[in-house]
Motif scaffolding. Structure first.
Motif, PDB file in Angstrom:
ATOM      1  N   ARG A 199     -93.699  14.897  69.726  1.00 22.52           N
ATOM      2  CA  ARG A 199     -93.176  14.944  68.368  1.00 22.52           C
ATOM      3  C   ARG A 199     -92.163  16.074  68.240  1.00 22.52           C
ATOM      4  NH1 ARG A 199     -97.968  17.723  64.784  1.00 22.52           N
ATOM      5  NH2 ARG A 199     -97.766  19.651  65.908  1.00 22.52           N
ATOM      6  N   GLU A 236     -91.625  19.664  77.811  1.00 23.67           N
ATOM      7  CA  GLU A 236     -92.175  20.912  78.314  1.00 23.67           C
ATOM      8  C   GLU A 236     -91.408  21.275  79.560  1.00 23.67           C
ATOM      9  OE1 GLU A 236     -96.250  20.159  78.958  1.00 23.67           O
ATOM     10  OE2 GLU A 236     -96.287  19.048  77.081  1.00 23.67           O
ATOM     11  N   GLU A 237     -91.627  22.468  79.984  1.00 23.70           N
ATOM     12  CA  GLU A 237     -90.958  22.903  81.205  1.00 23.70           C
ATOM     13  C   GLU A 237     -91.685  22.226  82.370  1.00 23.70           C
ATOM     14  OE1 GLU A 237     -88.158  24.981  79.350  1.00 23.70           O
ATOM     15  OE2 GLU A 237     -88.339  25.043  81.501  1.00 23.70           O
ATOM     16  N   THR A 275     -84.523  27.248  68.670  1.00 29.30           N
ATOM     17  CA  THR A 275     -85.038  25.981  69.171  1.00 29.30           C
ATOM     18  C   THR A 275     -85.939  26.221  70.364  1.00 29.30           C
ATOM     19  OG1 THR A 275     -83.175  25.681  70.660  1.00 29.30           O
ATOM     20  CG2 THR A 275     -82.961  24.744  68.475  1.00 29.30           C
ATOM     21  N   VAL A 276     -86.991  25.446  70.434  1.00 34.28           N
ATOM     22  CA  VAL A 276     -87.874  25.457  71.602  1.00 34.28           C
ATOM     23  C   VAL A 276     -87.916  24.046  72.142  1.00 34.28           C
ATOM     24  CG1 VAL A 276     -90.233  25.761  72.390  1.00 34.28           C
ATOM     25  CG2 VAL A 276     -89.232  27.393  70.796  1.00 34.28           C
ATOM     26  N   GLY A 277     -87.428  23.862  73.341  1.00 30.74           N
ATOM     27  CA  GLY A 277     -87.355  22.534  73.926  1.00 30.74           C
ATOM     28  C   GLY A 277     -86.205  21.752  73.307  1.00 30.74           C
ATOM     29  N   TYR A 328     -86.069  26.250  62.465  1.00 28.52           N
ATOM     30  CA  TYR A 328     -86.808  26.281  63.719  1.00 28.52           C
ATOM     31  C   TYR A 328     -87.068  24.853  64.168  1.00 28.52           C
ATOM     32  CZ  TYR A 328     -90.738  26.971  66.915  1.00 28.52           C
ATOM     33  OH  TYR A 328     -91.567  26.948  67.998  1.00 28.52           O
ATOM     34  N   THR A 358     -92.643  19.166  71.103  1.00 27.02           N
ATOM     35  CA  THR A 358     -93.833  19.244  71.958  1.00 27.02           C
ATOM     36  C   THR A 358     -94.593  17.947  71.870  1.00 27.02           C
ATOM     37  OG1 THR A 358     -94.858  20.300  70.071  1.00 27.02           O
ATOM     38  CG2 THR A 358     -94.401  21.697  71.985  1.00 27.02           C
ATOM     39  N   HIS A 359     -95.292  17.629  72.931  1.00 24.71           N
ATOM     40  CA  HIS A 359     -96.304  16.577  72.925  1.00 24.71           C
ATOM     41  C   HIS A 359     -95.943  15.392  72.042  1.00 24.71           C
ATOM     42  CE1 HIS A 359     -98.311  19.660  74.995  1.00 24.71           C
ATOM     43  NE2 HIS A 359     -98.418  20.418  73.934  1.00 24.71           N
ATOM     44  N   GLU A 412     -88.942  22.550  67.127  1.00 23.25           N
ATOM     45  CA  GLU A 412     -89.847  22.575  68.268  1.00 23.25           C
ATOM     46  C   GLU A 412     -90.118  21.150  68.723  1.00 23.25           C
ATOM     47  OE1 GLU A 412     -93.558  25.312  69.353  1.00 23.25           O
ATOM     48  OE2 GLU A 412     -94.066  23.780  67.915  1.00 23.25           O
ATOM     49  N   GLU A 443     -90.539  18.730  65.508  1.00 24.06           N
ATOM     50  CA  GLU A 443     -90.769  19.360  64.216  1.00 24.06           C
ATOM     51  C   GLU A 443     -89.592  20.259  63.879  1.00 24.06           C
ATOM     52  OE1 GLU A 443     -95.147  20.602  63.050  1.00 24.06           O
ATOM     53  OE2 GLU A 443     -94.719  21.005  65.147  1.00 24.06           O
ATOM     54  N   PHE A 459     -88.436  23.089  60.902  1.00 27.87           N
ATOM     55  CA  PHE A 459     -88.781  23.867  59.713  1.00 27.87           C
ATOM     56  C   PHE A 459     -87.512  24.493  59.155  1.00 27.87           C
ATOM     57  CE2 PHE A 459     -92.488  23.763  62.377  1.00 27.87           C
ATOM     58  CZ  PHE A 459     -93.533  23.578  61.490  1.00 27.87           C
TER      59      PHE A 459
END
Lengths: 430, 217
Positions: free
Chosen positions: A364, A427-428, A321-323, A357, A361-362, A359, A366, A368
């Protein structure tokens, strides 16, 4: 500047200001305040510095906050496995960081300027230099107290040693700070005495004061010493028993159960693999993961779903995971659809592993879900899989998101889920 | 990837003897295991004596951890490459090890053939990024993509590098990344190596801040 940043997912805990124990100039008060208020640390420092011009207000505020605010080192807590590895010296210790001294020099110059300015405007009052020296001495001594306190926290011997309470682990820096602090204070007294021309009186006052301190130490000393001993023993005993209880409970709950199950299923290789995998995941997250906000965050929910699929179908599901964003009513369906896709991949693709995965960002989110299994031709799919696909596609459609299935025979399958989110970008942000 | 010239010479550094022998038996056919070590001092000694191509390095190691080994032998043996191997998936361990000089990070659950492939890649001078490491990188460099004006090149990912990282995080192998983006595997490797360099050298504000929030550096 978003209130919904990654760090504030655990909203139920009240935010409290702390002094920063790293990256600080004096006591870490300005840096800690800057973190708390979300402003650049330079501005906080400037405010302290400028308000010092108002009859020393800045110094008084700084000193007050230094006394009241706890150091953040107290609240730093790593996962048990990491802390154990650190205690046993298996991880690199805290290395000295490359510090940017520019700020320090600029601040020093500005402070000196203010001092000279004040002196020029007010004329060198009798009190001025002694007070300045005294404040400087106190600051150095307090800083040493901070260092000693920090070292006491990481100290594992459990014994509270009065000498170590002052000096920490010793070292030239500790002695230097102590000597400098005491020297500055003594200097302030001497200077004051010389300036007022009452050297004799000052000497007598000094001697009387020293005698008083000595007498007090003799009277109260033994009592303090024993108190420290009791305290440290109690603390050590408590820590030991708590740790043992934690570990025992965890081992019993999870590992022993799993071992028992493995023995029962010894002839069923698939089941053993599944059990071992589930236990590994569990132990790993207990030892090394940050305490994750499990159910309230999207990443947490996705991990939980992946773990369930893994347990049910015996295929490893890797989640990256990112964020992260709080789970809300539009993201719930995304997690459910992702779970559906994971189940499909685990059940039908024949792949040895499923990659997930997430994510954010901005505006939204996502997700996968990918496998390297048999794949299929999306143009002619069997009825049952069409149904499943529809449950993914429709579900996302209904909630304003998008789902896309990419697959070809022999080439694996990837399901991509997209969902716009209002303003929870993670975001960070600083 | 460069063509392997004979089997790669490998040293295994891990404080669990059982794990060392397990890895050894798994990869012995494909690489030449020239030494083993159980702690930092022993590792420094063995690595200096044998000068291997690749060191499989446990992150948690008595004597200061894997980073300490790299700190002590890294500058003296520039041709020796380090591949970190750990049970810990903690962000500070992963990023800390990469910044310490490792050219890749894999977890101990990796299969034998995958590990051999990773050794080959690292020996050839390329970087090994697992999906998780790619995720950490994206997290650390988050939001840096459209500020193209002030930051130094080191401190942000290019659009292409970001795409590559995202695909790796999604579970794509280098070859699959290449065909997805219509570029060669060589180019993918170049991008990944460049990200590794940025990760090691960047002094980017958010990266250092992100790292220090997780108490590393």
């Amino acid at each position: 500047m978003d209130a919904m940043s990654t760090g504030s997912l655990d909203r139920d805990r009240p935010r409290r200001a702390t002094r920063r124990s790293e990256d600080r100039v004096l006591g870490g008060v300005a840096a800690g305040l800057a973190d708390h208020l979300g402003v650049e640390v330079g501005w906080v420092r400037a405010v302290f510095l400028l308000s010092t011009g108002l009859g020393g207000l800045g110094v008084a505020m700084y000193a007050g906050l230094w006394m009241i605010l706890p150091s953040d080192a107290r609240f730093a807590e790593a996962a048990p496995g990491l802390e154990a590895a650190t205690r046993q010296g298996k991880r690199p210790g805290s290395t000295s960081r490359r510090e940017d001294k520019g700020w320090f020099i600029a601040l020093g110059a500005a402070a000196l300027g203010i001092v000279v300015l004040v002196e020029m405007v007010l004329g060198a009052g009798l009190w001025f230099w002694p007070v300045l020296l005294g404040v400087g001495g106190l600051a150095v001594l307090w800083r040493q107290a901070d260092e000693a306190q920090r070292e006491r926290w990481v100290d594992t011997t459990g014994r509270i040693d009065p000498l170590r309470a002052v000096l920490g682990r010793g070292g030239p820096a500790a002695y230097a700070r102590l000597a400098a602090g005491v020297g500055l204070l003594a200097g302030a007294l001497v200077l004051f005495a010389v300036q007022t021309g009452q050297t004799g009186v000052a000497r007598e006052v000094l001697v009387a004061g020293l005698l008083g301190v000595l007498g007090l130490a003799l009277t109260v000393g033994p009592w303090l010493f024993r108190l420290a001993g009791d305290l440290s023993e109690e603390r050590a005993a408590r820590v030991r028993s708590q740790e043992r209880a934690d570990v025992a409970a965890h081992l019993h709950d999870s590992v022993l159960q799993t071992l028992a199950l493995i023995q029962k299923h010894a002839e069923d290789g698939r089941a053993v693999t599944r059990l071992a995998r589930a236990q590994e995941r569990d132990l790993r997250s207990w030892l090394y993961d940050d305490p994750a906000p499990a159910s309230s965050s999207t990443a947490g929910a996705l991990r939980t779903a992946a773990a369930e699929v893994e347990d049910a179908h015996g295929v490893p599901v890797e989640v990256v995971t990112v964020g992260d964003v709080p789970l809300d009513e539009t993201l719930g369906p995304v997690v459910l659809a992702a779970r559906e896709a994971m189940v499909n991949a685990a059940k039908h693709s024949g792949a040895g592993k499923v990659d997930v995965y997430l994510e954010t960002t901005h505006g939204r989110v996502e997700v996968f879900v990918r496998d390297r299994g048999c794949g299929f031709d999306p143009a002619d799919v069997a009825e049952d899989r069409l149904g499943v696909r529809h449950s993914i596609l429709d579900r996302l459609d209904r909630h304003g998101g998008q789902a896309e299935v990419r697959s070809a025979p022999g080439d694996g399958t990837e399901v991509r889920l997209t969902m716009p989110v209002a303003q929870h970008t993670t975001e960070e942000s600083t | 990837m460069t063509e392997p010239t004979g089997p790669h010479r490998v040293v295994i550094v891990d404080d669990h003897a059982m794990f060392r022998s397990g890895v050894r038996s798994e990869i012995a056919g494909a690489v030449d295991v020239v030494g083993e070590a159980a702690d930092v001092d022993e590792a420094v000694q063995v690595i200096t004596a044998t000068r291997p191509d690749v060191v499989l390095l446990d992150v948690h190691l008595p004597g200061g951890g894997g980073a300490e080994v790299m700190r002590r032998v890294g500058p003296r043996l520039p041709s020796t490459r380090f591949l970190a191997l750990s049970v810990s998936d903690a962000a500070e361990d992963v990023i800390g090890t990469i910044r310490g000089g490792a050219r890749g990070y894999v977890t101990k659950s990796i299969t034998g053939p995958e590990l051999v492939a990773a050794v080959g890649r690292v020996a050839g001078g390329d970087a090994v990024f697992s999906p998780r490491l790619a995720g950490f990188v994206l997290d650390a460099f988050a939001g840096s993509i459209e500020v193209a004006q002030v930051d130094e090149d080191l401190d942000r990912l290019t659009g292409r590098e970001r795409e590559v990282m995202r695909l790796i995080a999604r579970g794509y192998a280098y070859k699959e990344v290449a065909s997805e983006l219509f570029i060669s595997v060589k180019t993918v490797e170049t991008h990944v190596s460049s990200v590794l360099r940025k990760l090691q050298l960047s002094s980017r504000h958010e990266l250092t801040r992100w790292a220090s929030e997780r108490r590393l550096l």
